[in-house]
Motif scaffolding. Structure first.
Motif, PDB file in Angstrom:
ATOM      1  N   GLY A   1     -37.666  16.818 -25.221  1.00 49.62           N
ATOM      2  CA  GLY A   1     -39.066  17.130 -24.937  1.00 49.62           C
ATOM      3  C   GLY A   1     -39.408  18.602 -24.900  1.00 49.62           C
ATOM      4  N   GLN A   2     -38.626  19.410 -25.599  1.00 52.05           N
ATOM      5  CA  GLN A   2     -38.921  20.843 -25.604  1.00 52.05           C
ATOM      6  C   GLN A   2     -40.133  21.140 -26.488  1.00 52.05           C
ATOM      7  N   GLY A   3     -41.027  22.014 -26.016  1.00 49.83           N
ATOM      8  CA  GLY A   3     -42.170  22.415 -26.823  1.00 49.83           C
ATOM      9  C   GLY A   3     -43.073  21.256 -27.179  1.00 49.83           C
ATOM     10  N   THR A   4     -43.367  21.107 -28.474  1.00 51.54           N
ATOM     11  CA  THR A   4     -44.289  20.064 -28.935  1.00 51.54           C
ATOM     12  C   THR A   4     -43.560  18.869 -29.552  1.00 51.54           C
ATOM     13  N   VAL A   5     -42.269  18.746 -29.253  1.00 51.25           N
ATOM     14  CA  VAL A   5     -41.516  17.634 -29.816  1.00 51.25           C
ATOM     15  C   VAL A   5     -41.968  16.312 -29.208  1.00 51.25           C
ATOM     16  N   LEU A   6     -42.019  15.287 -30.023  1.00 45.48           N
ATOM     17  CA  LEU A   6     -42.428  13.952 -29.594  1.00 45.48           C
ATOM     18  C   LEU A   6     -41.216  13.125 -29.161  1.00 45.48           C
ATOM     19  N   GLY A   7     -41.483  12.046 -28.440  1.00 45.01           N
ATOM     20  CA  GLY A   7     -40.452  11.051 -28.178  1.00 45.01           C
ATOM     21  C   GLY A   7     -39.522  11.333 -27.023  1.00 45.01           C
ATOM     22  N   SER A   8     -39.980  12.051 -25.989  1.00 44.78           N
ATOM     23  CA  SER A   8     -39.097  12.352 -24.869  1.00 44.78           C
ATOM     24  C   SER A   8     -39.240  11.365 -23.716  1.00 44.78           C
ATOM     25  N   SER A   9     -40.197  10.464 -23.809  1.00 45.40           N
ATOM     26  CA  SER A   9     -40.332   9.430 -22.782  1.00 45.40           C
ATOM     27  C   SER A   9     -40.225   8.060 -23.437  1.00 45.40           C
ATOM     28  N   PHE A  10     -39.804   7.082 -22.647  1.00 46.55           N
ATOM     29  CA  PHE A  10     -39.711   5.720 -23.169  1.00 46.55           C
ATOM     30  C   PHE A  10     -41.085   5.247 -23.630  1.00 46.55           C
ATOM     31  N   GLU A  11     -42.117   5.619 -22.875  1.00 47.70           N
ATOM     32  CA  GLU A  11     -43.465   5.182 -23.212  1.00 47.70           C
ATOM     33  C   GLU A  11     -43.947   5.778 -24.537  1.00 47.70           C
ATOM     34  N   GLU A  12     -43.666   7.056 -24.761  1.00 46.82           N
ATOM     35  CA  GLU A  12     -44.111   7.672 -26.008  1.00 46.82           C
ATOM     36  C   GLU A  12     -43.337   7.121 -27.200  1.00 46.82           C
ATOM     37  N   MET A  13     -42.052   6.828 -27.000  1.00 46.09           N
ATOM     38  CA  MET A  13     -41.297   6.209 -28.092  1.00 46.09           C
ATOM     39  C   MET A  13     -41.852   4.827 -28.398  1.00 46.09           C
ATOM     40  N   ARG A  14     -42.201   4.079 -27.356  1.00 48.61           N
ATOM     41  CA  ARG A  14     -42.829   2.771 -27.580  1.00 48.61           C
ATOM     42  C   ARG A  14     -44.126   2.925 -28.353  1.00 48.61           C
ATOM     43  N   ASP A  15     -44.914   3.937 -28.008  1.00 46.61           N
ATOM     44  CA  ASP A  15     -46.176   4.185 -28.701  1.00 46.61           C
ATOM     45  C   ASP A  15     -45.938   4.479 -30.178  1.00 46.61           C
ATOM     46  N   LEU A  16     -44.918   5.311 -30.447  1.00 46.67           N
ATOM     47  CA  LEU A  16     -44.598   5.633 -31.839  1.00 46.67           C
ATOM     48  C   LEU A  16     -44.208   4.381 -32.612  1.00 46.67           C
ATOM     49  N   LEU A  17     -43.312   3.580 -32.045  1.00 44.70           N
ATOM     50  CA  LEU A  17     -42.835   2.386 -32.751  1.00 44.70           C
ATOM     51  C   LEU A  17     -43.938   1.344 -32.910  1.00 44.70           C
ATOM     52  N   SER A  18     -44.841   1.270 -31.932  1.00 49.11           N
ATOM     53  CA  SER A  18     -45.910   0.267 -31.995  1.00 49.11           C
ATOM     54  C   SER A  18     -46.904   0.565 -33.120  1.00 49.11           C
ATOM     55  N   ARG A  19     -46.921   1.800 -33.598  1.00 51.97           N
ATOM     56  CA  ARG A  19     -47.826   2.186 -34.685  1.00 51.97           C
ATOM     57  C   ARG A  19     -47.292   1.794 -36.059  1.00 51.97           C
ATOM     58  N   LEU A  20     -46.044   1.374 -36.136  1.00 57.00           N
ATOM     59  CA  LEU A  20     -45.460   0.999 -37.425  1.00 57.00           C
ATOM     60  C   LEU A  20     -45.986  -0.356 -37.871  1.00 57.00           C
ATOM     61  N   PRO A  21     -46.237  -0.532 -39.149  1.00 53.38           N
ATOM     62  CA  PRO A  21     -46.711  -1.832 -39.632  1.00 53.38           C
ATOM     63  C   PRO A  21     -45.622  -2.891 -39.530  1.00 53.38           C
ATOM     64  N   ALA A  22     -46.047  -4.140 -39.412  1.00 55.05           N
ATOM     65  CA  ALA A  22     -45.105  -5.251 -39.272  1.00 55.05           C
ATOM     66  C   ALA A  22     -44.124  -5.316 -40.437  1.00 55.05           C
ATOM     67  N   SER A  23     -44.521  -4.816 -41.603  1.00 54.29           N
ATOM     68  CA  SER A  23     -43.666  -4.902 -42.798  1.00 54.29           C
ATOM     69  C   SER A  23     -42.369  -4.109 -42.666  1.00 54.29           C
ATOM     70  N   VAL A  24     -42.342  -3.107 -41.775  1.00 53.92           N
ATOM     71  CA  VAL A  24     -41.124  -2.292 -41.616  1.00 53.92           C
ATOM     72  C   VAL A  24     -40.599  -2.293 -40.186  1.00 53.92           C
ATOM     73  N   ARG A  25     -41.352  -2.872 -39.257  1.00 53.44           N
ATOM     74  CA  ARG A  25     -41.007  -2.753 -37.836  1.00 53.44           C
ATOM     75  C   ARG A  25     -39.614  -3.266 -37.513  1.00 53.44           C
TER      76      ARG A  25
END
Length: 324
Positions: free
Chosen positions: A188-212
């Motif tokens: 989570g240094q600087g502007t890096v994404l994905g340092s919390s479980f919730e934000e990683m869930r948010d990232l993965l939830s945005r993926l389309p079902a075709s690749v999830r």
């Protein structure tokens, strides 16, 4: 009489230091002299990030040298944009070499330069092309997984998450194949994404079902410690939160690294197992946790001047924690 002004001597030039080159890989049939513990008792693949210096196939001998049952590699120089393709001869040589080892699970880590979340159109396009090349190399080598850091949003976090997810989807749809993508939780240094479980869930939830279903998570102990998760005094609480937010079914790999940094510092600084601010007991619990028994475990700890000996000592320590 006024004192004469004597100009200070210019500062001496300090020579730039470079990372020492990896030692040559031993012959694939050389006797194993590094004591890394009893590999036959590994409940899940256990190993280290090993060098591909000399050719991707040379990773096999380096993994064998430390009695690894799992391994991680780069498929190219991680700090350069230059891409390459893996032809049938190289792929066959890599697979044949790995078949001579105890490795039963192998992943790659993608280039450090890739930033799928970048708001800069040129950098993002270059990142997508590089990420696609990473996937092609992994598919060609027959690797089980590709570990990738979420990007840096630079401008707006929500927009960065959207760009990151779109880039992942674009690359996966363009490059079908057997390798599973594992998005790695960050410090989570600087502007890096994905340092919390919730934000990683948010990232993965945005993926389309075709690749999830082709995407999971890699959890690095040093990263989540630096992000604020207390593996020392709230071990059960951390994993309960992980199960609630992401679910153990998403967990495809563990990076086992101690940390030079304080908890919550957001600094990504790896240390030898049991010799950092996390300490040995958390790793003992990980190695004996039934929920994690089947998860591949890879170390990325400092190697020093003797990579095989140092990695072997760390694997021996982890196997000792597991009671092997």
């Amino acid at each position: 009489m006024p004192a004469r002004h004597i100009a200070a001597a210019p500062p001496a030039k300090v020579p730039r230091t470079r990372k020492a080159p990896s030692p040559p890989a031993p012959p694939l049939d050389a006797p194993v002299t590094v004591d890394a513990g009893d590999w036959t008792m590994d409940r899940a693949p256990l190993g280290a990030h090993v060098s591909i210096a000399g050719g991707t196939w040379e990773a096999a001998a380096r993994a064998r040298e430390i009695s690894a049952t799992g391994a991680q590699v780069f498929t190219k120089q991680a700090n350069r944009w230059a891409e390459r393709e893996i032809d049938a001869d190289e792929a066959a040589r890599f697979r044949a070499a790995m078949a001579e080892t105890h490795v039963r699970w192998c992943c790659a880590h993608d280039s450090y330069l890739i930033n799928l979340a970048s708001p800069d159109a040129e950098l993002r396009a270059r990142s997508v092309a590089s990420f696609r090349a990473e996937l092609r190399r992994c598919h060609a080598l027959g690797l089980d997984a590709l570990v990738s850091h979420p990007g840096n949003f630079m401008d707006d976090r929500a927009s960065g998450l959207a760009r990151n997810a779109d880039g992942i989807a674009e690359a996966l749809e363009a490059e079908p194949g057997p390798t599973r993508l594992l998005m790695e939780l960050t410090a989570g240094q600087g502007t890096v994404l994905g340092s919390s479980f919730e934000e990683m869930r948010d990232l993965l939830s945005r993926l389309p079902a075709s690749v999830r279903d082709r995407v999971g998570v890699c959890l690095d102990t040093a990263h989540i410690w630096a992000a604020g998760y207390d593996l020392v005094t709230d071990y059960d609480g951390v994993w309960a939160r992980f199960a609630e937010v992401l679910g153990f079914e998403a967990l495809g790999c563990l990076h086992l690294n101690d940390s030079k940094a304080k908890r919550g510092s957001h600094l990504d600084r790896h240390e030898l197992i049991g010799e950092g601010t996390i300490g040995g007991e958390a790793f003992r619990r990980i190695m004996t946790d039934a929920r994690l028994a089947a998860i591949p475990k890879i170390i990325e700890t400092p190697k020093g001047d003797t990579p095989a000996a140092t990695d072997g000592r760390m694997l021996c320590r982890l196997r000792g924690f597991a009671g092997l």
